[in-house]
Design a protein around this motif. Structure first.
Motif, PDB file in Angstrom:
ATOM      1  N   ARG A  70      29.828 -62.684 -12.143  1.00  0.00           N
ATOM      2  CA  ARG A  70      28.662 -62.139 -12.848  1.00  0.00           C
ATOM      3  C   ARG A  70      28.503 -60.491 -12.932  1.00  0.00           C
ATOM      4  NH1 ARG A  70      24.475 -65.697  -9.627  1.00  0.00           N
ATOM      5  NH2 ARG A  70      24.587 -63.949  -8.441  1.00  0.00           N
ATOM      6  N   ARG A  71      29.492 -60.065 -12.224  1.00  0.00           N
ATOM      7  CA  ARG A  71      29.418 -58.401 -12.244  1.00  0.00           C
ATOM      8  C   ARG A  71      30.910 -58.061 -11.901  1.00  0.00           C
ATOM      9  NH1 ARG A  71      26.534 -54.089 -11.933  1.00  0.00           N
ATOM     10  NH2 ARG A  71      26.926 -52.368 -10.755  1.00  0.00           N
ATOM     11  N   MET A  72      31.362 -57.075 -12.689  1.00  0.00           N
ATOM     12  CA  MET A  72      32.666 -56.539 -12.715  1.00  0.00           C
ATOM     13  C   MET A  72      32.373 -54.969 -12.020  1.00  0.00           C
ATOM     14  SD  MET A  72      35.722 -57.067 -13.791  1.00  0.00           S
ATOM     15  CE  MET A  72      35.980 -57.887 -15.677  1.00  0.00           C
ATOM     16  N   VAL A  73      33.321 -54.848 -11.113  1.00  0.00           N
ATOM     17  CA  VAL A  73      33.404 -53.439 -10.583  1.00  0.00           C
ATOM     18  C   VAL A  73      34.996 -52.880 -10.682  1.00  0.00           C
ATOM     19  CG1 VAL A  73      31.641 -53.894  -8.810  1.00  0.00           C
ATOM     20  CG2 VAL A  73      34.177 -54.562  -8.134  1.00  0.00           C
ATOM     21  N   LEU A  74      35.025 -51.541 -10.484  1.00  0.00           N
ATOM     22  CA  LEU A  74      36.441 -50.976 -10.607  1.00  0.00           C
ATOM     23  C   LEU A  74      36.420 -49.816  -9.887  1.00  0.00           C
ATOM     24  CD1 LEU A  74      36.748 -48.246 -12.867  1.00  0.00           C
ATOM     25  CD2 LEU A  74      35.911 -50.407 -14.393  1.00  0.00           C
ATOM     26  N   ASN A  75      37.571 -49.121  -9.352  1.00  0.00           N
ATOM     27  CA  ASN A  75      37.582 -47.771  -9.075  1.00  0.00           C
ATOM     28  C   ASN A  75      38.851 -47.275  -9.554  1.00  0.00           C
ATOM     29  OD1 ASN A  75      40.102 -48.210  -7.213  1.00  0.00           O
ATOM     30  ND2 ASN A  75      39.095 -49.984  -6.639  1.00  0.00           N
ATOM     31  N   THR A  76      38.561 -45.983  -9.729  1.00  0.00           N
ATOM     32  CA  THR A  76      39.587 -45.136 -10.402  1.00  0.00           C
ATOM     33  C   THR A  76      39.601 -43.456  -9.904  1.00  0.00           C
ATOM     34  OG1 THR A  76      40.641 -44.525 -12.515  1.00  0.00           O
ATOM     35  CG2 THR A  76      38.285 -44.118 -12.310  1.00  0.00           C
ATOM     36  N   ARG A  77      40.484 -42.931 -10.311  1.00  0.00           N
ATOM     37  CA  ARG A  77      40.558 -41.491  -9.974  1.00  0.00           C
ATOM     38  C   ARG A  77      39.796 -40.406 -10.908  1.00  0.00           C
ATOM     39  NH1 ARG A  77      46.898 -42.047  -9.963  1.00  0.00           N
ATOM     40  NH2 ARG A  77      46.484 -40.226 -11.316  1.00  0.00           N
TER      41      ARG A  77
ATOM     42  N   MET B  16      41.164 -43.278  -4.653  1.00  0.00           N
ATOM     43  CA  MET B  16      40.002 -43.999  -5.133  1.00  0.00           C
ATOM     44  C   MET B  16      39.055 -42.835  -5.241  1.00  0.00           C
ATOM     45  SD  MET B  16      39.959 -47.765  -3.468  1.00  0.00           S
ATOM     46  CE  MET B  16      41.192 -48.659  -3.538  1.00  0.00           C
ATOM     47  N   ASP B  17      38.483 -42.320  -6.197  1.00  0.00           N
ATOM     48  CA  ASP B  17      37.610 -41.054  -5.935  1.00  0.00           C
ATOM     49  C   ASP B  17      36.293 -41.508  -6.841  1.00  0.00           C
ATOM     50  OD1 ASP B  17      39.522 -39.144  -5.602  1.00  0.00           O
ATOM     51  OD2 ASP B  17      40.416 -39.151  -7.609  1.00  0.00           O
ATOM     52  N   ILE B  18      36.285 -42.468  -7.739  1.00  0.00           N
ATOM     53  CA  ILE B  18      34.749 -42.763  -8.225  1.00  0.00           C
ATOM     54  C   ILE B  18      34.935 -44.403  -8.542  1.00  0.00           C
ATOM     55  CG2 ILE B  18      35.955 -42.398 -10.481  1.00  0.00           C
ATOM     56  CD1 ILE B  18      33.067 -41.113 -11.323  1.00  0.00           C
ATOM     57  N   TRP B  19      33.659 -44.736  -8.585  1.00  0.00           N
ATOM     58  CA  TRP B  19      33.366 -46.327  -8.630  1.00  0.00           C
ATOM     59  C   TRP B  19      32.471 -46.746  -9.724  1.00  0.00           C
ATOM     60  CZ3 TRP B  19      34.272 -43.309  -4.538  1.00  0.00           C
ATOM     61  CH2 TRP B  19      35.304 -43.684  -3.583  1.00  0.00           C
ATOM     62  N   TYR B  20      32.770 -47.868 -10.383  1.00  0.00           N
ATOM     63  CA  TYR B  20      31.918 -48.317 -11.560  1.00  0.00           C
ATOM     64  C   TYR B  20      31.806 -49.746 -11.519  1.00  0.00           C
ATOM     65  CZ  TYR B  20      33.433 -43.935 -13.805  1.00  0.00           C
ATOM     66  OH  TYR B  20      33.667 -42.567 -14.184  1.00  0.00           O
TER      67      TYR B  20
END
Length: 161
Positions: A119-126, A153-157
């Motif tokens: 029900r929710r999508m998350v991700l991490n990136t630089r 990993m620097d930021i999460w969405y």
């Protein structure tokens, strides 16, 4: 002029096209991080035991994006728990960027995550992957607190599906 078409379909990660796309993805992000071309040995090491086997139902899904039949990109979703899936390995080869495929790929991966029960999508990136960050925010992802840790990993969405 004929309309250019995109297709997105699940594909085993070890098919020739999927394996080549995964390698191109890793080469792109690693070379950018190291500010030099990644070596064959570094690519082989990075792709070894990277968890990609989990990107198949019931734990995830891996899609190959094709533009007019040619392997152009890939992406995956990985179930983290009963409610959340992680968007991962989003990649379009440089020759196919700017043709409208990235947003459609994300939409197909979100559909795959919903089909898996998320029900929710998350991700991490630089932080240096500014184009990726712009893509995610353009498609409704907002910055969230860290849900995992790691060296790249620097930021999460996150986004509700």
């Amino acid at each position: 002029m004929a309309r250019m078409t995109w297709t997105f379909a699940p594909e085993p990660v070890d098919t020739p096209d999927a394996a080549a796309l995964r390698r191109d993805y890793y080469d792109d992000v690693a070379s950018r991080y190291w500010k030099r071309p990644a070596t064959k040995a570094e690519l082989d090491e990075g792709l070894t035991n990277d968890g990609v086997e989990l990107l198949t139902p019931p734990t995830g899904q891996f899609l190959v994006a094709r533009h007019e039949g040619r392997a152009a990109g890939c992406g995956g979703v990985l179930l983290l728990d009963g409610d959340r899936a992680e968007l991962t390995r989003i990649f379009l080869r440089h020759a196919f960027r700017g043709l409208g495929g990235a947003g459609s790929l994300i939409a197909e991966l979100e559909r795959s995550a919903r089909d898996l029960g998320a029900r929710r999508m998350v991700l991490n990136t630089r932080l240096d992957l500014v184009e990726a960050r712009a893509l995610y925010t353009r498609h409704g992802y907002a910055e969230i607190p860290a849900y995992c840790t790691g060296p790249y990993m620097d930021i999460w969405y996150g986004k509700d599906l």
